[in-house]
Motif scaffolding. Structure first.
Motif, PDB file in Angstrom:
ATOM      1  N   TYR A   1      82.570 -60.420  55.324  1.00 60.51           N
ATOM      2  CA  TYR A   1      83.896 -60.293  54.705  1.00 60.51           C
ATOM      3  C   TYR A   1      84.539 -58.877  54.859  1.00 60.51           C
ATOM      4  N   ALA A   2      83.810 -57.941  55.793  1.00 67.87           N
ATOM      5  CA  ALA A   2      84.398 -56.826  56.070  1.00 67.87           C
ATOM      6  C   ALA A   2      85.643 -56.499  56.797  1.00 67.87           C
ATOM      7  N   SER A   3      86.290 -55.456  56.476  1.00 64.61           N
ATOM      8  CA  SER A   3      87.470 -55.256  57.237  1.00 64.61           C
ATOM      9  C   SER A   3      87.315 -54.183  58.208  1.00 64.61           C
ATOM     10  N   HIS A   4      88.243 -54.104  59.531  1.00 63.51           N
ATOM     11  CA  HIS A   4      87.816 -53.232  60.239  1.00 63.51           C
ATOM     12  C   HIS A   4      89.383 -52.749  60.893  1.00 63.51           C
ATOM     13  N   CYS A   5      89.376 -51.332  61.312  1.00 55.89           N
ATOM     14  CA  CYS A   5      90.734 -50.698  61.638  1.00 55.89           C
ATOM     15  C   CYS A   5      90.596 -50.755  63.278  1.00 55.89           C
ATOM     16  N   LEU A   6      89.429 -50.908  64.063  1.00 54.56           N
ATOM     17  CA  LEU A   6      89.327 -51.309  65.263  1.00 54.56           C
ATOM     18  C   LEU A   6      89.126 -52.535  65.616  1.00 54.56           C
ATOM     19  N   PRO A   7      89.653 -53.242  66.600  1.00 53.83           N
ATOM     20  CA  PRO A   7      89.086 -54.349  67.242  1.00 53.83           C
ATOM     21  C   PRO A   7      87.908 -54.545  67.589  1.00 53.83           C
ATOM     22  N   VAL A   8      87.216 -55.539  67.084  1.00 55.83           N
ATOM     23  CA  VAL A   8      85.809 -55.816  67.322  1.00 55.83           C
ATOM     24  C   VAL A   8      85.700 -57.241  67.822  1.00 55.83           C
ATOM     25  N   LYS A   9      84.752 -57.156  69.066  1.00 55.36           N
ATOM     26  CA  LYS A   9      84.413 -58.305  69.805  1.00 55.36           C
ATOM     27  C   LYS A   9      83.639 -59.185  68.845  1.00 55.36           C
ATOM     28  N   LEU A  10      84.086 -60.778  68.845  1.00 56.72           N
ATOM     29  CA  LEU A  10      83.459 -61.655  68.596  1.00 56.72           C
ATOM     30  C   LEU A  10      82.214 -61.975  69.226  1.00 56.72           C
ATOM     31  N   SER A  11      81.023 -61.553  68.803  1.00 58.86           N
ATOM     32  CA  SER A  11      79.648 -61.672  69.501  1.00 58.86           C
ATOM     33  C   SER A  11      79.462 -63.259  69.623  1.00 58.86           C
ATOM     34  N   CYS A  12      79.814 -64.124  69.114  1.00 60.99           N
ATOM     35  CA  CYS A  12      79.391 -65.579  69.113  1.00 60.99           C
ATOM     36  C   CYS A  12      80.118 -66.204  70.277  1.00 60.99           C
ATOM     37  N   PHE A  13      81.105 -65.723  70.915  1.00 62.77           N
ATOM     38  CA  PHE A  13      81.829 -66.005  72.095  1.00 62.77           C
ATOM     39  C   PHE A  13      81.485 -65.201  73.397  1.00 62.77           C
ATOM     40  N   VAL A  14      80.375 -64.560  73.318  1.00 64.99           N
ATOM     41  CA  VAL A  14      80.239 -63.594  74.405  1.00 64.99           C
ATOM     42  C   VAL A  14      79.789 -64.232  75.656  1.00 64.99           C
ATOM     43  N   ASP A  15      79.248 -65.544  75.695  1.00 62.07           N
ATOM     44  CA  ASP A  15      79.063 -66.146  77.184  1.00 62.07           C
ATOM     45  C   ASP A  15      79.944 -67.394  77.154  1.00 62.07           C
ATOM     46  N   GLN A  16      81.111 -67.307  76.387  1.00 62.07           N
ATOM     47  CA  GLN A  16      81.960 -68.423  76.579  1.00 62.07           C
ATOM     48  C   GLN A  16      83.296 -67.820  76.746  1.00 62.07           C
ATOM     49  N   ARG A  17      84.327 -68.621  77.371  1.00 60.75           N
ATOM     50  CA  ARG A  17      85.731 -68.142  77.586  1.00 60.75           C
ATOM     51  C   ARG A  17      86.713 -68.630  76.708  1.00 60.75           C
ATOM     52  N   VAL A  18      87.230 -67.726  75.901  1.00 60.09           N
ATOM     53  CA  VAL A  18      88.391 -67.656  75.075  1.00 60.09           C
ATOM     54  C   VAL A  18      89.584 -67.466  75.676  1.00 60.09           C
ATOM     55  N   VAL A  19      90.465 -68.231  75.432  1.00 60.54           N
ATOM     56  CA  VAL A  19      92.150 -68.331  76.023  1.00 60.54           C
ATOM     57  C   VAL A  19      93.088 -67.828  75.319  1.00 60.54           C
ATOM     58  N   GLN A  20      92.796 -68.269  73.921  1.00 58.48           N
ATOM     59  CA  GLN A  20      93.919 -68.042  73.010  1.00 58.48           C
ATOM     60  C   GLN A  20      93.383 -67.753  71.722  1.00 58.48           C
ATOM     61  N   VAL A  21      94.031 -67.067  70.736  1.00 56.40           N
ATOM     62  CA  VAL A  21      93.817 -66.814  69.403  1.00 56.40           C
ATOM     63  C   VAL A  21      95.122 -67.038  68.585  1.00 56.40           C
ATOM     64  N   ALA A  22      94.989 -67.311  67.342  1.00 62.17           N
ATOM     65  CA  ALA A  22      96.140 -67.673  66.525  1.00 62.17           C
ATOM     66  C   ALA A  22      95.704 -67.039  65.046  1.00 62.17           C
ATOM     67  N   CYS A  23      96.553 -66.535  64.246  1.00 56.61           N
ATOM     68  CA  CYS A  23      96.101 -65.850  63.009  1.00 56.61           C
ATOM     69  C   CYS A  23      97.221 -66.398  61.922  1.00 56.61           C
ATOM     70  N   GLY A  24      96.759 -67.019  60.940  1.00 56.51           N
ATOM     71  CA  GLY A  24      97.466 -67.595  59.878  1.00 56.51           C
ATOM     72  C   GLY A  24      97.402 -66.397  58.522  1.00 56.51           C
ATOM     73  N   MET A  25      97.857 -66.884  57.462  1.00 54.53           N
ATOM     74  CA  MET A  25      97.940 -65.927  56.259  1.00 54.53           C
ATOM     75  C   MET A  25      96.603 -65.447  56.138  1.00 54.53           C
ATOM     76  N   ARG A  26      95.514 -66.167  56.067  1.00 55.74           N
ATOM     77  CA  ARG A  26      94.148 -65.619  55.972  1.00 55.74           C
ATOM     78  C   ARG A  26      93.080 -66.499  56.539  1.00 55.74           C
ATOM     79  N   HIS A  27      93.501 -67.027  57.836  1.00 58.88           N
ATOM     80  CA  HIS A  27      92.660 -67.621  58.599  1.00 58.88           C
ATOM     81  C   HIS A  27      92.950 -67.494  60.030  1.00 58.88           C
ATOM     82  N   SER A  28      91.956 -67.955  60.881  1.00 57.85           N
ATOM     83  CA  SER A  28      92.255 -67.575  62.288  1.00 57.85           C
ATOM     84  C   SER A  28      91.495 -68.832  62.933  1.00 57.85           C
ATOM     85  N   LEU A  29      92.334 -69.149  64.376  1.00 55.59           N
ATOM     86  CA  LEU A  29      91.831 -69.985  65.087  1.00 55.59           C
ATOM     87  C   LEU A  29      91.634 -69.567  66.798  1.00 55.59           C
ATOM     88  N   VAL A  30      90.561 -70.054  67.533  1.00 53.05           N
ATOM     89  CA  VAL A  30      90.490 -69.606  68.662  1.00 53.05           C
ATOM     90  C   VAL A  30      90.517 -70.795  69.642  1.00 53.05           C
TER      91      VAL A  30
END
Length: 388
Positions: A138-167
């Motif tokens: 539940y940490a905040s970050h001032c620099l973009p950090v790569k999501l390690s769980c998708f390192v071997d998969q291909r993400v094509v889109q990301v969406a950000c809501g009020m307090r949630h995200s989708l990929v």
């Protein structure tokens, strides 16, 4: 060889960017901390090659045709990705830590941001107190950090809501949607009404064998569109309806190509250029009759065609927190407190009204609209003509 037979490229129009509405945190890019009631043409050289924008609570991320990300506006949670906490940034600034990547998709939530590269990597930054950055904490970050769980998969889109995200992930055989962050209204689509938050991506169920090609998030809502034109919504129930903890396919035979979300409403655009609205009778939707009373267990969403657009082909749509914009003469409606409707006042509008940009757009190849919480952007793509 005759000069008349020589091919010559000529820019018939330059790319232009307009903004208006809430601007007290620098999100309009005007260099002034104030609201703008009329569309204002921006004179920013760094925005001369914008291919897309993402507008959040009070910050904006621009994506250039060269795969670079720029951001400005409110930065109090690190959502600008510049490596520091700032109250606001008045001018577009490159997200330098992503310089080694070609960015293809960006998203802006209330206080967090997402970036996707052409190699399928996804990065998040900003407020993480609800797990919406997806890093397992539940940490905040001032620099973009790569999501390690998708390192071997291909993400094509990301969406950000009020307090949630989708990929959105895509491989050779299928697509999958994952959600993380706040889930108390069902916006994560995990099918469990006891889930309050998730800090690590979890797969969204309910699409069966439908191939998802687009995702959207705003407020406590989520949405997706499939290659076959099916539109799904889940999360906080629109006015008069209960929350949905799994994706619900809209009961319609229409072929949808885009869905955009506000805090209390949504717009859906069909392949035929028609626009439909979801939600009840309040600013941001339209002055239509409220949905009929439903049984408590009902999850059918009220779907109405936006009136007054007969004979018009819509080419783009966008929704802010409580206002909407469509492209066919640039019509707006909804909540107008900050001037986000671009009509020169702060009045609400319950039916579509045409906005004047003070410029002839006949030479524009395309016009794209983007909405944040109380503000609006318009981007034109220039038409390049070949002449003998």
């Amino acid at each position: 060889m005759e000069e008349s037979k020589k091919l010559e490229k000529k820019d018939e129009s330059e790319q232009r960017v307009w903004s208006w509405g809430a601007g007290t945190e620098g999100q309009l890019g005007t260099k002034i901390l104030q609201d703008e009631l009329f569309p204002r043409l921006l004179h920013q050289p760094s925005l001369s090659s914008i291919s897309s924008l993402a507008c959040g609570g009070a910050h904006v991320i621009a994506l250039t045709s060269a795969g670079k990300a720029l951001s400005w506006g409110r930065g109090n949670s690190g959502q600008l990705g510049h490596g520091e906490i700032v109250s606001n940034a008045l001018l577009p600034k490159a997200v330098m830590s992503l310089d080694g990547y070609f960015i293809t998709h960006v998203a802006a939530g209330w206080s967090h941001s997402g970036f996707v590269s052409d190699t399928g990597c996804v990065f998040t930054c900003g407020d993480g107190t609800f797990g919406q950055l997806g890093h397992g904490d539940y940490a905040s970050h001032c620099l973009p950090v790569k999501l390690s769980c998708f390192v071997d998969q291909r993400v094509v889109q990301v969406a950000c809501g009020m307090r949630h995200s989708l990929v959105l992930l895509k491989d050779c055989t299928r697509t999958q949607v994952y959600g993380f962050g706040s889930g108390k209204r069902g916006q994560l689509g995990v099918g469990n009404n006891k889930v309050k938050s998730v800090n690590f991506p979890r797969v969204v169920n309910g699409f069966e064998d439908d191939e998802i090609v687009g995702i959207a998030a705003n407020g406590d809502h989520s949405a997706a569109v499939s290659v076959d034109g099916h539109a799904y919504t889940w999360g906080r129930g629109f006015k008069g309806f209960e929350d949905a903890h799994l994706p619900h396919c809209l009961n319609s035979s229409l072929n949808f190509i885009k869905v955009t979300l506000g805090w209390n409403h949504a717009l859906a655009m069909s392949a035929e250029g028609e626009v439909y609205m979801l939600g009840g009778n309040h600013p941001g939707v339209l002055n239509i009759s409220p949905p009929a009373k439903h049984l408590p267990e009902s999850r059918e969403v009220n779907l109405e065609r936006v009136p007054g657009l007969d004979g018009m082909k819509i080419t783009d749509i966008a929704t802010g927190a409580e206002h909407s914009v469509i492209v066919t003469g640039k019509m707006t409606w909804g909540w107008g407190e900050h001037g986000q409707l671009g009509l020169g006042d702060t009045c609400d509008q319950m039916s579509p009204v045409t906005v004047s940009l003070g410029y002839d757009l006949n030479g524009a190849e395309s016009i794209k609209v983007f909405c944040g919480s109380g503000f609006t952007f318009v981007v034109t793509i220039p038409l390049i003509l070949l002449k003998l």
